[in-house]
Write a protein that holds these residues in place. Structure first.
Motif, PDB file in Angstrom:
ATOM      1  N   LEU A 176       0.835  -1.203   0.000  1.00  0.00           N
ATOM      2  CA  LEU A 176       0.000   0.000   0.000  1.00  0.00           C
ATOM      3  C   LEU A 176       0.872   1.255   0.000  1.00  0.00           C
ATOM      4  N   SER A 177       0.543   2.203  -0.864  1.00  0.00           N
ATOM      5  CA  SER A 177       1.175   3.529  -0.881  1.00  0.00           C
ATOM      6  C   SER A 177       0.096   4.589  -0.838  1.00  0.00           C
ATOM      7  N   ALA A 178       0.432   5.746  -0.250  1.00  0.00           N
ATOM      8  CA  ALA A 178      -0.544   6.830  -0.101  1.00  0.00           C
ATOM      9  C   ALA A 178       0.072   8.136  -0.579  1.00  0.00           C
ATOM     10  N   LEU A 179      -0.646   8.860  -1.407  1.00  0.00           N
ATOM     11  CA  LEU A 179      -0.209  10.150  -1.927  1.00  0.00           C
ATOM     12  C   LEU A 179      -1.272  11.194  -1.623  1.00  0.00           C
ATOM     13  N   LEU A 180      -0.880  12.221  -0.862  1.00  0.00           N
ATOM     14  CA  LEU A 180      -1.800  13.328  -0.538  1.00  0.00           C
ATOM     15  C   LEU A 180      -1.454  14.521  -1.409  1.00  0.00           C
ATOM     16  N   GLU A 181      -2.502  15.128  -1.993  1.00  0.00           N
ATOM     17  CA  GLU A 181      -2.310  16.284  -2.876  1.00  0.00           C
ATOM     18  C   GLU A 181      -3.213  17.427  -2.439  1.00  0.00           C
ATOM     19  N   GLY A 182      -2.882  18.623  -2.938  1.00  0.00           N
ATOM     20  CA  GLY A 182      -3.654  19.808  -2.568  1.00  0.00           C
ATOM     21  C   GLY A 182      -5.014  19.877  -3.232  1.00  0.00           C
ATOM     22  N   GLY A 183      -5.143  19.282  -4.409  1.00  0.00           N
ATOM     23  CA  GLY A 183      -6.424  19.328  -5.120  1.00  0.00           C
ATOM     24  C   GLY A 183      -6.829  20.749  -5.449  1.00  0.00           C
ATOM     25  N   ASP A 184      -8.090  21.079  -5.199  1.00  0.00           N
ATOM     26  CA  ASP A 184      -8.607  22.418  -5.471  1.00  0.00           C
ATOM     27  C   ASP A 184      -8.396  23.380  -4.303  1.00  0.00           C
ATOM     28  N   SER A 185      -7.752  22.923  -3.235  1.00  0.00           N
ATOM     29  CA  SER A 185      -7.512  23.782  -2.078  1.00  0.00           C
ATOM     30  C   SER A 185      -6.278  24.651  -2.315  1.00  0.00           C
ATOM     31  N   PRO A 186      -6.076  25.690  -1.501  1.00  0.00           N
ATOM     32  CA  PRO A 186      -4.880  26.530  -1.661  1.00  0.00           C
ATOM     33  C   PRO A 186      -3.628  25.964  -0.999  1.00  0.00           C
ATOM     34  N   VAL A 187      -3.725  24.827  -0.326  1.00  0.00           N
ATOM     35  CA  VAL A 187      -2.576  24.310   0.416  1.00  0.00           C
ATOM     36  C   VAL A 187      -1.602  23.613  -0.527  1.00  0.00           C
ATOM     37  N   GLN A 188      -0.357  23.513  -0.068  1.00  0.00           N
ATOM     38  CA  GLN A 188       0.697  22.854  -0.834  1.00  0.00           C
ATOM     39  C   GLN A 188       1.229  21.686  -0.014  1.00  0.00           C
ATOM     40  N   VAL A 189       1.231  20.500  -0.634  1.00  0.00           N
ATOM     41  CA  VAL A 189       1.753  19.296   0.027  1.00  0.00           C
ATOM     42  C   VAL A 189       3.144  19.019  -0.540  1.00  0.00           C
ATOM     43  N   SER A 190       4.154  19.003   0.338  1.00  0.00           N
ATOM     44  CA  SER A 190       5.534  18.848  -0.129  1.00  0.00           C
ATOM     45  C   SER A 190       6.099  17.456   0.121  1.00  0.00           C
ATOM     46  N   SER A 191       5.275  16.501   0.556  1.00  0.00           N
ATOM     47  CA  SER A 191       5.759  15.146   0.848  1.00  0.00           C
ATOM     48  C   SER A 191       5.537  14.225  -0.351  1.00  0.00           C
ATOM     49  N   ASP A 192       6.461  13.290  -0.525  1.00  0.00           N
ATOM     50  CA  ASP A 192       6.337  12.263  -1.553  1.00  0.00           C
ATOM     51  C   ASP A 192       5.323  11.208  -1.103  1.00  0.00           C
ATOM     52  N   PRO A 193       4.945  10.303  -2.029  1.00  0.00           N
ATOM     53  CA  PRO A 193       4.057   9.203  -1.615  1.00  0.00           C
ATOM     54  C   PRO A 193       4.673   8.391  -0.484  1.00  0.00           C
ATOM     55  N   GLN A 194       3.866   7.989   0.464  1.00  0.00           N
ATOM     56  CA  GLN A 194       4.322   7.241   1.623  1.00  0.00           C
ATOM     57  C   GLN A 194       4.078   5.752   1.401  1.00  0.00           C
ATOM     58  N   ILE A 195       5.147   4.951   1.504  1.00  0.00           N
ATOM     59  CA  ILE A 195       5.053   3.507   1.326  1.00  0.00           C
ATOM     60  C   ILE A 195       4.712   2.884   2.678  1.00  0.00           C
ATOM     61  N   GLU A 242      -0.002  32.473   2.995  1.00  0.00           N
ATOM     62  CA  GLU A 242      -0.637  33.642   3.623  1.00  0.00           C
ATOM     63  C   GLU A 242      -1.859  34.109   2.844  1.00  0.00           C
ATOM     64  N   SER A 243      -1.853  33.857   1.555  1.00  0.00           N
ATOM     65  CA  SER A 243      -2.958  34.325   0.702  1.00  0.00           C
ATOM     66  C   SER A 243      -4.185  33.426   0.749  1.00  0.00           C
ATOM     67  N   ALA A 244      -4.095  32.298   1.457  1.00  0.00           N
ATOM     68  CA  ALA A 244      -5.218  31.362   1.497  1.00  0.00           C
ATOM     69  C   ALA A 244      -6.422  31.980   2.198  1.00  0.00           C
ATOM     70  N   LYS A 245      -7.600  31.596   1.753  1.00  0.00           N
ATOM     71  CA  LYS A 245      -8.841  32.069   2.362  1.00  0.00           C
ATOM     72  C   LYS A 245      -9.351  31.027   3.351  1.00  0.00           C
ATOM     73  N   ALA A 246      -9.897  31.513   4.440  1.00  0.00           N
ATOM     74  CA  ALA A 246     -10.451  30.608   5.439  1.00  0.00           C
ATOM     75  C   ALA A 246     -11.627  29.839   4.854  1.00  0.00           C
ATOM     76  N   GLY A 247     -11.802  28.603   5.304  1.00  0.00           N
ATOM     77  CA  GLY A 247     -12.916  27.790   4.829  1.00  0.00           C
ATOM     78  C   GLY A 247     -12.591  26.314   4.905  1.00  0.00           C
ATOM     79  N   CYS A 248     -13.520  25.488   4.384  1.00  0.00           N
ATOM     80  CA  CYS A 248     -13.368  24.042   4.405  1.00  0.00           C
ATOM     81  C   CYS A 248     -12.977  23.553   3.015  1.00  0.00           C
ATOM     82  N   TYR A 249     -12.045  22.606   2.965  1.00  0.00           N
ATOM     83  CA  TYR A 249     -11.548  22.079   1.698  1.00  0.00           C
ATOM     84  C   TYR A 249     -11.401  20.568   1.803  1.00  0.00           C
ATOM     85  N   GLN A 250     -11.296  19.925   0.611  1.00  0.00           N
ATOM     86  CA  GLN A 250     -11.092  18.481   0.530  1.00  0.00           C
ATOM     87  C   GLN A 250      -9.745  18.223  -0.153  1.00  0.00           C
ATOM     88  N   LEU A 251      -8.909  17.417   0.487  1.00  0.00           N
ATOM     89  CA  LEU A 251      -7.625  17.035  -0.095  1.00  0.00           C
ATOM     90  C   LEU A 251      -7.737  15.610  -0.619  1.00  0.00           C
TER      91      LEU A 251
END
Length: 430
Positions: A88-107, A127-136
């Protein structure tokens, strides 16, 4: 049927019967179907502060179930279950959210049913991100056993399939106050004294704090003890700064060569009218050694049963100027005094000031050298009061009877010499 053929047929039948009797009875499990069920979420709070870089822990659980299992004689139990997520490997991405994920896939390896694993990911919220709920989006890749085919009594052949599944990880971005430490000053702190820790702090976050209170707390059992651990500021807008002052005391056994850790935290009312806390910011404070003094090699003698004035030269061996210095001496038996204090004034490093104390010695006191404790009270440039460590003042008590006999002997000798001189002079004239 000939006899030979007849006996041969009987032999084959007998071998078949014996093989059934001698061969062990094999029993194994066969799984007709199973369902893989993977779920994921953030361990702990899923609220992230705008402008921060942090690590989140994504928890992945396998709750797959076997739908049907057969236990058959002659069947080998497979090494793999259809509900185990293999490699099993897991990869988290920012998707449509303003956040940036800097980690590689986790084995994460093989994850069996009923098992929970954790995958860490580093996330930056600009800093430019807007408050709210997002899905990653969380993409899970794995293999699973699709089919196990048994060949003969001791061989099994597996068929695997690869699977890719995407789950959604909900997060909430909040505006918040974040602390930036511009400077920290504890320059007026000495070992064993009182002083101030001055902190200049900025709001580098995304929320304008209201009713803001700053708390300063020592880490562990350090020697720094705040008289008050909080400072009320009120409004703390974004990009503003504030000067905070905390009065503290320092234990007398503190090590001046060490910077002792503290934490600074802001508690405020946020943009939603709710009470919120900033992250704790690590700071540290040090202090200077206590001013030390030495006394000169001054010999002070007082007769038993008499009185006298002792002279004590004090030298400032510290690294700072002291003010309003006053020396005191501790009176113990056999001494008494009504004059045990002496004013020294301002003393720069290396300066020497002389104090005089008038002492009385009880009659019949043992003739020997005594050591009296002396302390110096003084203030620093901020009028903070200090008391030095005790220094020993030696005082020699002498035997008054021995002195009188010595004086009497000297007088008698003078009389004898004078009388002899008078007798010789008179005889010479005659």
């Amino acid at each position: 049927m000939t006899g030979a053929l007849k006996y041969c047929s009987y032999g084959i039948f007998l071998i078949a019967i014996l093989s059934v009797i001698i061969s062990p009875v094999l029993a194994g499990d066969k799984y007709s179907s199973g369902e893989m069920v993977l779920t994921a979420g953030i361990g702990g709070s899923n609220e992230l502060q705008i402008g921060e870089k942090t690590q989140i822990i994504v928890t992945i659980a396998n709750s797959g179930l076997i739908n049907m299992k057969f236990v058959n004689t002659g069947t080998i139990t497979p090494d793999y279950l259809p509900t185990t997520a293999l490699s099993l490997s897991a990869l988290l991405e920012g998707g449509d959210s303003p956040v940036q994920v800097s980690s590689d896939p986790q084995i994460l390896g093989d994850v069996k049913s009923g098992t929970v694993v954790q995958a860490p990911f580093v996330i930056t919220v600009p800093e430019s991100a807007k408050a709210g709920c997002y899905q990653l989006p969380l993409t899970l890749k794995y293999k699973y056993m699709d089919e196990a085919t048994q060949n003969g009594l001791d061989e099994i052949q597996y068929s695997f399939k690869e699977e890719e599944q995407t789950l959604s990880i909900p997060i909430t971005l909040r505006k918040s106050v974040r602390l930036g430490i511009n400077s920290i000053d504890s320059g007026d702190l000495y070992v064993g004294g009182d002083g101030h820790i001055l902190v200049n702090v900025s709001n580098i976050g995304s929320d304008d704090g209201k009713n803001t209170v700053f708390y300063l707390e020592p880490v562990g059992k350090g020697p720094i003890a705040p008289y008050q651990d909080s400072v009320y500021l009120g409004d703390f807008p974004v990009k503003s700064s504030a000067n905070l002052s905390y009065k503290v005391s320092v234990a007398s056994n503190a090590d001046p060569s060490i910077q002792y850790p503290l934490t600074l935290q802001a508690v405020y009312t946020d943009y939603q009218g709710l009470t919120a806390e900033s992250d704790k910011k690590s700071v540290s404070a040090g202090f200077r050694p206590k001013i030390s003094f030495t006394i000169g090699n001054q010999q002070n003698n007082i007769n038993s049963g008499g009185e006298g004035v002792i002279t004590v030269p004090y030298t400032n061996t510290g690294s700072d100027t002291i003010y309003n210095a006053q020396a005191g001496i501790t009176i113990v038996d056999p001494f008494t005094s009504e004059d045990d204090q002496a004013y020294l004034g301002t003393m720069k490093p290396g300066d020497t000031a002389v104090a005089k104390f008038k002492l009385n010695v009880n009659s019949g006191s043992t003739s020997k050298q005594y050591a009296l404790d002396s302390e110096i009270r003084y203030t620093d440039e901020n009028l903070t009061e200090f008391v030095s460590d005790p220094v020993k003042v030696p005082v020699m008590v002498t035997d008054s009877n021995g002195n009188l006999m010595m004086i009497g002997g000297i007088i008698l000798l003078i009389v004898i010499i004078g009388g002899g001189f008078f007798y010789l002079r008179r005889r010479h004239h005659n």
